[in-house]
Scaffold this active site. Structure first.
Site, PDB file in Angstrom:
ATOM      1  N   ASN A 103       0.807  -1.220   0.000  1.00 60.68           N
ATOM      2  CA  ASN A 103       0.000   0.000   0.000  1.00 60.68           C
ATOM      3  C   ASN A 103       0.839   1.269   0.000  1.00 60.68           C
ATOM      4  OD1 ASN A 103      -2.420  -1.400  -0.028  1.00 60.68           O
ATOM      5  ND2 ASN A 103      -2.432  -1.622   2.193  1.00 60.68           N
TER       6      ASN A 103
ATOM      7  N   LYS B 138       3.915   3.980  -1.251  1.00 62.51           N
ATOM      8  CA  LYS B 138       4.406   4.608  -2.478  1.00 62.51           C
ATOM      9  C   LYS B 138       5.716   3.942  -2.889  1.00 62.51           C
ATOM     10  CE  LYS B 138       6.290   9.169  -3.757  1.00 62.51           C
ATOM     11  NZ  LYS B 138       6.697   8.658  -5.020  1.00 62.51           N
TER      12      LYS B 138
ATOM     13  N   LYS C 237       6.223   1.526  -5.832  1.00 57.74           N
ATOM     14  CA  LYS C 237       6.256   0.296  -6.622  1.00 57.74           C
ATOM     15  C   LYS C 237       6.761   0.558  -8.045  1.00 57.74           C
ATOM     16  CE  LYS C 237       1.954  -0.195  -5.323  1.00 57.74           C
ATOM     17  NZ  LYS C 237       1.931   0.726  -4.175  1.00 57.74           N
ATOM     18  N   THR C 238       6.138   1.489  -8.728  1.00 58.87           N
ATOM     19  CA  THR C 238       6.575   1.832 -10.077  1.00 58.87           C
ATOM     20  C   THR C 238       7.955   2.478 -10.034  1.00 58.87           C
ATOM     21  OG1 THR C 238       4.306   2.075 -10.864  1.00 58.87           O
ATOM     22  CG2 THR C 238       6.015   3.200 -12.143  1.00 58.87           C
ATOM     23  N   THR C 239       8.193   3.303  -9.033  1.00 59.40           N
ATOM     24  CA  THR C 239       9.488   3.965  -8.884  1.00 59.40           C
ATOM     25  C   THR C 239      10.610   2.933  -8.758  1.00 59.40           C
ATOM     26  OG1 THR C 239       8.384   5.814  -7.799  1.00 59.40           O
ATOM     27  CG2 THR C 239      10.770   5.666  -7.527  1.00 59.40           C
TER      28      THR C 239
ATOM     29  N   ARG D  94      18.980   1.005 -14.002  1.00 59.93           N
ATOM     30  CA  ARG D  94      20.177   0.224 -13.684  1.00 59.93           C
ATOM     31  C   ARG D  94      20.467  -0.785 -14.800  1.00 59.93           C
ATOM     32  NH1 ARG D  94      20.172  -2.047  -7.969  1.00 59.93           N
ATOM     33  NH2 ARG D  94      21.148  -0.050  -7.542  1.00 59.93           N
TER      34      ARG D  94
ATOM     35  N   PHE E  49     -10.894   6.612 -13.540  1.00 62.09           N
ATOM     36  CA  PHE E  49     -10.563   5.452 -12.730  1.00 62.09           C
ATOM     37  C   PHE E  49     -11.559   4.337 -13.022  1.00 62.09           C
ATOM     38  CE2 PHE E  49      -8.678   8.855 -10.098  1.00 62.09           C
ATOM     39  CZ  PHE E  49      -7.378   8.367 -10.053  1.00 62.09           C
TER      40      PHE E  49
ATOM     41  N   TRP F  98     -13.411   2.402 -11.269  1.00 66.75           N
ATOM     42  CA  TRP F  98     -14.697   2.421 -10.563  1.00 66.75           C
ATOM     43  C   TRP F  98     -15.633   3.517 -11.062  1.00 66.75           C
ATOM     44  CZ3 TRP F  98      -9.957   3.358  -8.336  1.00 66.75           C
ATOM     45  CH2 TRP F  98      -9.702   4.667  -7.937  1.00 66.75           C
TER      46      TRP F  98
ATOM     47  N   GLU G  22       1.609  -2.260 -12.803  1.00 66.65           N
ATOM     48  CA  GLU G  22       0.215  -2.229 -12.352  1.00 66.65           C
ATOM     49  C   GLU G  22      -0.593  -3.424 -12.871  1.00 66.65           C
ATOM     50  OE1 GLU G  22      -2.062  -1.438  -9.719  1.00 66.65           O
ATOM     51  OE2 GLU G  22      -0.505   0.073  -9.863  1.00 66.65           O
TER      52      GLU G  22
END
Length: 179
Positions: free
Chosen positions: A15, A17, A19-21, A29, A72, A74, A111
């Site tokens: 949950n 911040k 993940k993509t970073t 790298r 989004f 939803w 994602e």
């Protein structure tokens, strides 16, 4: 370095911040060491920093998106969800081709867990990607709520855990930081 001798399956989840970073950091790298990176982004249609850095790097780091701009998940009506499902299916077909053809050294499915959570792909479809991954390709999956089957199949699972977030102070997305 021309190719990886052995590629593994990495998962960045949680949950918090980052993940993509983390996945983009891994991409940078890898490119810095002569590897070719593909990033397939799901559920993202807005301009982001990773799109811009990929353009600067050139063909060693390519970002692919198949979805048209929508709100989004939803907030979508049934027709918009149907269109999104078709776009996700096209992206999945692309992913299978990348894996089948060993088109890159590092393949990031950004994602992909959100796609699973919204039932736009099945666990079995994602497991098929993992199972068919070439031995010398690194596969990186990101997103919240990773199913146990994928956790168990992965070689590395890192959870981003929110301890404190400036959203609690009313600070939301910032260009260059969150996108």
């Amino acid at each position: 370095m021309d190719r990886l001798e052995r590629g593994y399956v990495q998962v960045y989840t949680g949950n918090g911040k980052g993940k993509t970073t983390a996945a983009v950091g891994q991409a940078i790298r890898a490119v810095g060491n002569g590897l070719k990176v593909y990033m397939l982004q799901f559920l993202k249609t807005e301009p982001t920093g990773e799109l811009e850095i990929a353009k600067l790097i050139g063909d060693k780091f390519q970002v692919f998106r198949f979805e048209s701009k929508k709100g989004f998940f939803w907030t979508l009506n049934e027709e918009e969800k149907k269109i999104l499902k078709s776009e996700i299916d096209e992206a999945y077909s692309f992913a299978m081709d990348v894996i089948k053809n060993s088109s890159c050294d590092v393949f990031i499915l950004d994602e992909i867990m959100g796609v699973l959570s919204n039932k736009l792909l099945t666990e079995e479809q994602v497991m098929k990607l993992i199972d068919k991954k070439p031995i010398n390709m690194e596969l990186i999956l990101t997103g919240r709520n990773v199913p146990d089957s994928i956790k168990n199949k992965a070689d590395l699972v890192t959870e981003m855990k929110e301890i404190k977030h400036y959203m609690a102070k009313g600070v939301y997305v910032r260009k260059g930081i969150e996108y």
